[in-house]
Motif scaffolding. Structure first.
Motif, PDB file in Angstrom:
ATOM      1  N   GLY A  97       0.864  -1.354   0.091  1.00 20.86           N
ATOM      2  CA  GLY A  97      -0.023  -0.127  -0.172  1.00 20.86           C
ATOM      3  C   GLY A  97       0.907   1.348   0.047  1.00 20.86           C
ATOM      4  O   GLY A  97       1.915   1.469  -0.607  1.00 20.86           O
TER       5      GLY A  97
ATOM      6  N   ASP B 103      -8.211   1.421  -0.091  1.00 23.39           N
ATOM      7  CA  ASP B 103      -9.408   0.488  -0.242  1.00 23.39           C
ATOM      8  C   ASP B 103      -9.954   0.497   0.992  1.00 23.39           C
ATOM      9  O   ASP B 103      -9.737   0.060   2.087  1.00 23.39           O
ATOM     10  CB  ASP B 103      -8.831  -1.208  -0.405  1.00 23.39           C
ATOM     11  CG  ASP B 103     -10.127  -1.949  -0.845  1.00 23.39           C
ATOM     12  OD1 ASP B 103     -11.337  -1.484  -0.472  1.00 23.39           O
ATOM     13  OD2 ASP B 103      -9.759  -2.981  -1.334  1.00 23.39           O
TER      14      ASP B 103
ATOM     15  N   THR C 105      -7.213   1.564  -6.291  1.00 21.51           N
ATOM     16  CA  THR C 105      -6.055   1.282  -5.359  1.00 21.51           C
ATOM     17  C   THR C 105      -4.705   1.407  -5.662  1.00 21.51           C
ATOM     18  O   THR C 105      -3.886   1.657  -5.161  1.00 21.51           O
ATOM     19  CB  THR C 105      -6.713  -0.083  -4.715  1.00 21.51           C
ATOM     20  OG1 THR C 105      -6.614  -1.091  -6.124  1.00 21.51           O
ATOM     21  CG2 THR C 105      -7.720  -0.091  -3.884  1.00 21.51           C
TER      22      THR C 105
END
Length: 437
Positions: free
Chosen positions: A136, A416, A410
């Protein structure tokens, strides 16, 4: 991970493997900094090679690197990033050691081949290893901080090398190349020790029907878009930084070599001092929109460079320094975003190949950029040179917007909402940062 994350929280949130990988970057790149600015000088003034031959040997590194990037990406997927990195880093060690004693062009060419193997194969493997220990927003921050540490190591190494190396004392160059070789022992020890459990290898899912070939990967519109975006960004950016910029500043702006040298110090300083601040500011924003900001900054930087051709000496020098400071600020936006998009877009079992495609686009831009600058500036088309680069910044912006339509939110840096965020400082679930464009 929101924009309020501090450097301490980022470090705390990393896995032990991530900390090991990041903590040694500046050390191992310091060795590279010892030799990078002085290799041509070494070949020409110490070993007595002609400048043409020295330049050809330097270009040979890029040719070998481009040739092995594809196989390097495939090997990364097949046997794991760690093993490929061990091999490529060993090649770097051998290449530097051979170059330290290269008294003939043939021996120097052998050394350059080993260096090229490392440059070509280590890129997809190293990026894949970073992706294996991060996820991420943390992944984007990792790429950015890694970039700052690379610049710090090379910058400090360059200063040390410049002070120590002396063409009247050939042994000083032997020493710095051997020091560069020895610095490779750091990542080798890391890969054999604390990172031995991080392979970076993933099996293809049972329901995967693709053959995983480069041709299949390049059928993806998103990959094509990112490849074009990377090529143009490097063509406009790094492709000019080491060739077009100094040539324009000297021939058109007529600034001193001292000013040009100082501008590179400014480049390093801006990246090292501002990278984490920029990372905090861009966290939660769409990565493609960050690229738009980069395009605007780079366009202004080339306008500043163009102004050196019409302004008097002291002002022209100031414009050169302004160009480099603005360019470096743009770099702090480009370096975290492109590899983060590439690795978030890639399936785990094909990450090596995806990174190799991106690396190939980067290398092609780095080759074509100087060729363009040489042809245009050699003919005295200085105004056209600046116009093309400013217009190309606009083209990069268009490509960024195209990519934005082709990749999931994303992948583009928007969290998300279905996945809980963990505060790295407390270990507790935290609310998602506000999504921003």
């Amino acid at each position: 991970m929101s924009s309020s994350v501090t450097l301490r929280q980022f470090w705390t949130g990393l896995s032990a493997e991530g900390r090991w990988l990041l903590s040694t970057v500046a050390v191992q790149t310091l060795g590279r900094g010892l030799t990078l600015p002085f290799t041509v000088i070494y070949l020409h003034e110490v070993r007595g090679f002609s400048l043409d031959l020295a330049g050809t040997l330097m270009a040979f590194i890029a040719i070998v690197a481009l040739a092995v990037t594809g196989p390097g990406g495939a090997l990364t997927d097949r046997i794991g990033a760690r093993r490929v990195l061990l091999f490529s880093t060993t090649c770097q060690l051998i290449g530097c050691a051979v170059l330290a004693f290269a008294t003939t062009p043939v021996v120097a060419a052998v050394a350059m081949a080993f260096l090229g193997i490392n440059f070509g194969m280590s890129w997809p493997a190293f990026n894949s290893l970073i992706a294996a220990v991060t996820t991420g927003e943390q992944r984007q921050q990792y790429f950015g901080i890694n970039f700052a540490l690379v610049n710090l190591g090379i910058g400090v190494g360059g200063v040390i090398g410049g002070i120590y190396a002396d063409v009247s004392e050939p042994h000083t160059f032997t020493v710095i190349f051997l020091a560069d070789a020895a610095s490779m022992l750091v990542p080798i020890a890391l890969l054999l020790g604390p990172l031995r459990g991080v392979t970076g290898h993933h099996e293809a899912p049972d329901d995967d029907t693709s053959d995983g070939s480069y041709l299949a990967i390049l059928r993806s519109p998103a990959v094509i878009g990112m490849t074009a975006l990377t090529f143009m960004a490097v063509f406009v950016g790094y492709g000019q930084l080491e060739a077009g910029f100094p040539a324009y500043a000297r021939q058109v702006g007529e600034v001193s070599t001292a000013v040009i040298g100082f501008s590179f110090a400014i480049n390093t300083a801006v990246i090292v001092l501002l990278q984490f601040l920029v990372l905090r500011r861009i966290a939660g924003h769409r990565r493609t929109r960050v690229m738009l900001v980069m395009c605007a900054i780079w366009a202004v930087s080339y306008v500043a460079l163009g102004a050196t051709g019409v302004l008097p000496g002291p002002v022209a020098a100031a414009c050169v320094l302004a160009y480099m400071g603005l360019f470096a600020l743009g770099e702090t936006m480009m370096q975290p975003t492109i590899p983060a998009i590439t690795n978030d877009m890639a399936p785990d079992h094909l990450r090596g190949r995806y990174n190799a495609v991106n690396a190939g686009a980067f290398q092609a831009g780095a080759i074509c950029g100087p060729l363009f600058a040489g042809v245009v500036l050699d003919r005295g088309w200085s105004s056209a040179y600046i116009v093309v680069l400013v217009a190309s910044c606009g083209l990069i912006a268009v490509l960024a917007l195209v990519v934005e339509r082709l990749i999931p939110a994303t992948v583009n840096g928007i969290p998300d909402e279905s996945v809980p965020v963990v505060d790295p400082a407390t270990g507790e679930h935290a609310p998602h940062g506000r999504q921003r464009d």
